[in-house]
Enzyme design. Structure first.
Site, PDB file in Angstrom:
ATOM      1  N   ASN A 166     -30.619-134.137  20.983  1.00  0.00           N
ATOM      2  CA  ASN A 166     -30.459-134.045  19.535  1.00  0.00           C
ATOM      3  C   ASN A 166     -31.228-132.853  18.983  1.00  0.00           C
ATOM      4  O   ASN A 166     -32.254-132.439  19.529  1.00  0.00           O
ATOM      5  CB  ASN A 166     -30.876-135.349  18.836  1.00  0.00           C
ATOM      6  N   ILE A 167     -30.696-132.295  17.917  1.00  0.00           N
ATOM      7  CA  ILE A 167     -31.295-131.128  17.267  1.00  0.00           C
ATOM      8  C   ILE A 167     -31.281-131.380  15.763  1.00  0.00           C
ATOM      9  O   ILE A 167     -30.219-131.584  15.175  1.00  0.00           O
ATOM     10  CB  ILE A 167     -30.506-129.840  17.599  1.00  0.00           C
ATOM     11  N   GLU A 168     -32.463-131.405  15.165  1.00  0.00           N
ATOM     12  CA  GLU A 168     -32.579-131.621  13.727  1.00  0.00           C
ATOM     13  C   GLU A 168     -32.688-130.277  13.005  1.00  0.00           C
ATOM     14  O   GLU A 168     -33.042-129.261  13.598  1.00  0.00           O
ATOM     15  CB  GLU A 168     -33.807-132.476  13.423  1.00  0.00           C
TER      16      GLU A 168
ATOM     17  N   CYS B 144     -26.494-135.056  16.921  1.00  0.00           N
ATOM     18  CA  CYS B 144     -26.945-136.045  17.904  1.00  0.00           C
ATOM     19  C   CYS B 144     -26.761-135.509  19.326  1.00  0.00           C
ATOM     20  O   CYS B 144     -25.935-134.629  19.575  1.00  0.00           O
ATOM     21  CB  CYS B 144     -26.137-137.328  17.765  1.00  0.00           C
TER      22      CYS B 144
ATOM     23  N   GLU C 265     -25.407-136.992  21.885  1.00  0.00           N
ATOM     24  CA  GLU C 265     -24.093-137.274  22.439  1.00  0.00           C
ATOM     25  C   GLU C 265     -23.066-136.236  22.009  1.00  0.00           C
ATOM     26  O   GLU C 265     -22.291-135.732  22.820  1.00  0.00           O
ATOM     27  CB  GLU C 265     -23.608-138.674  22.015  1.00  0.00           C
TER      28      GLU C 265
ATOM     29  N   CYS D  75     -24.560-143.522  17.282  1.00  0.00           N
ATOM     30  CA  CYS D  75     -24.259-143.717  15.861  1.00  0.00           C
ATOM     31  C   CYS D  75     -22.732-143.779  15.684  1.00  0.00           C
ATOM     32  O   CYS D  75     -21.971-143.551  16.624  1.00  0.00           O
ATOM     33  CB  CYS D  75     -24.866-142.587  15.027  1.00  0.00           C
TER      34      CYS D  75
ATOM     35  N   CYS E  27     -20.873-140.514  16.577  1.00  0.00           N
ATOM     36  CA  CYS E  27     -20.811-140.318  18.029  1.00  0.00           C
ATOM     37  C   CYS E  27     -19.797-141.258  18.669  1.00  0.00           C
ATOM     38  O   CYS E  27     -19.078-140.873  19.586  1.00  0.00           O
ATOM     39  CB  CYS E  27     -22.183-140.502  18.659  1.00  0.00           C
TER      40      CYS E  27
END
Length: 151
Positions: A61-63, A72, A74, A107, A110
């Site tokens: 994941n990368i915010e 996310c 996935e 989520c 995803c």
């Protein structure tokens, strides 16, 4: 008219009970959490997929400061696989997180992209959701999203 939806899944009280190929994939998903960029949530997620060829891909994941621009683990993985390995279907995908007090589930977005991927490649994806030393496994994303979006 009342209807019901039921599905089967596998539940593992310990990761050591998983089949060897699934244990390897969970370990790769755990490894992928180290590449996560989660300075805001502090919730690092990793995903690993085994392609039909046997190759294993990872995503994390990368915010972003401009939430919700992050992605996310996935979907990072699924989009990479679609762009770079379009003719090598995903057979299984594992998800792991840090912290991991409980199993990590995809989520809603995803779940939809997992189902889109199954439809595009014409075959189901075994999904291994791990965490807290346990795992739950479904044989298809259809089990995770019974009322799916279809154009």
């Amino acid at each position: 008219m009342k209807k019901s939806f039921r599905f089967d899944y596998e539940s593992y009280a310990a990761l050591s009970e998983l089949p060897e190929a699934d244990r390897v994939l969970v370990a790769e998903a755990e490894r992928a959490t180290t590449a996560s960029y989660a300075p805001f949530s502090k919730f690092r997620v990793g995903a690993a997929a085994r392609l039909r060829s046997g190759e294993i891909l990872r995503g994390s994941n990368i915010e972003s400061e401009v939430f919700p621009a992050g992605l996310c683990a996935e979907r990072t993985l699924l989009f990479h696989a679609a762009a770079n390995h379009p003719d090598d279907p995903i057979e299984a995908l594992a998800i792991a997180s840090v912290p991991s007090e409980r199993e990590c589930y995809p989520c809603g977005q995803c779940r939809q992209v997992l189902l889109d991927t199954e439809r595009r490649q014409g075959s189901p994806i075994r999904i291994i959701m791990s965490g807290g030393g346990t795992a739950s496994v479904v044989d298809t994303a259809e089990s995770l999203l019974p009322f799916t979006f279809i154009l």
